[in-house]
Design a protein around this motif. Structure first.
Motif, PDB file in Angstrom:
ATOM      1  N   ARG A  21       0.076  -9.491   4.249  1.00  0.00           N
ATOM      2  CA  ARG A  21       0.541  -8.193   4.239  1.00  0.00           C
ATOM      3  C   ARG A  21       1.245  -7.486   3.500  1.00  0.00           C
ATOM      4  O   ARG A  21       2.246  -7.920   2.047  1.00  0.00           O
ATOM      5  N   ARG A  65      -7.573  -8.018   1.936  1.00  0.00           N
ATOM      6  CA  ARG A  65      -7.344  -9.311   1.376  1.00  0.00           C
ATOM      7  C   ARG A  65      -8.533  -9.516   0.238  1.00  0.00           C
ATOM      8  O   ARG A  65      -9.096  -8.159   0.209  1.00  0.00           O
ATOM      9  N   ALA A 120      -4.921 -13.637   3.813  1.00  0.00           N
ATOM     10  CA  ALA A 120      -4.971 -11.932   3.398  1.00  0.00           C
ATOM     11  C   ALA A 120      -3.120 -11.937   3.865  1.00  0.00           C
ATOM     12  O   ALA A 120      -2.217 -13.147   3.791  1.00  0.00           O
ATOM     13  N   THR A 142      -2.593  -5.125   5.937  1.00  0.00           N
ATOM     14  CA  THR A 142      -3.920  -6.709   5.610  1.00  0.00           C
ATOM     15  C   THR A 142      -4.609  -6.662   4.800  1.00  0.00           C
ATOM     16  O   THR A 142      -4.881  -5.631   4.205  1.00  0.00           O
TER      17      THR A 142
END
Length: 140
Positions: A128, A57, A126, A55
């Motif tokens: 992937r 972010r 966020a 992830t």
């Protein structure tokens, strides 16, 4: 235990070598984990070996946000302390100290709430990504 007494797991023929490190500082070949990291296998797995789903972010840093909130509170205290009417019983500095506590702490707390909201927003945004493992033998 003294150094003359043998450890329970050692024999005179084979001394106990737990915790011993060779002169080169690297673990012995028998201590190294020789099993490679494998990707999950099965019908739902789409990852190739050496790849991992991560992830990504942009998360805010908490300390700078809270420091700015406290500084803004101090600046508000400066304005209130030095633009208000003069009091013969109190000095400007004591008034500034009072208002600094009165404005800097709420400024810090409001900034902390703001950074929590921004952090929550970054979690929602966020994305992937797929990360590939690299082996860098030169880094040490």
């Amino acid at each position: 235990m003294t150094s003359e007494q043998p450890l329970p797991n050692s024999t005179p023929e084979q001394p106990d070598a737990r915790g011993a490190v060779p002169a080169d500082g690297l673990p012995a070949p028998t201590d190294r984990d020789a099993t490679p990291v494998r990707a999950p296998e099965g019908p739902g797995s789409t990852e190739a070996p050496g790849h991992r789903e991560v992830t990504v972010r942009r998360a805010p840093k908490f300390i700078p946000f809270m420091a700015v909130g406290a500084i803004l509170g101090f600046l508000a205290a400066l304005v209130v302390a030095y633009t208000g009417p003069e009091d013969p019983t109190l000095t400007r500095e004591s008034i500034l100290g009072f208002f600094t506590v009165a404005f800097a702490l709420p400024g810090l707390l409001l900034a902390a709430l703001l950074v929590l909201l921004v952090d929550r927003r970054s979690i929602r945004r966020a994305e992937r990504a797929r990360a590939e493992r690299t082996y860098d033998d030169d880094a040490a």
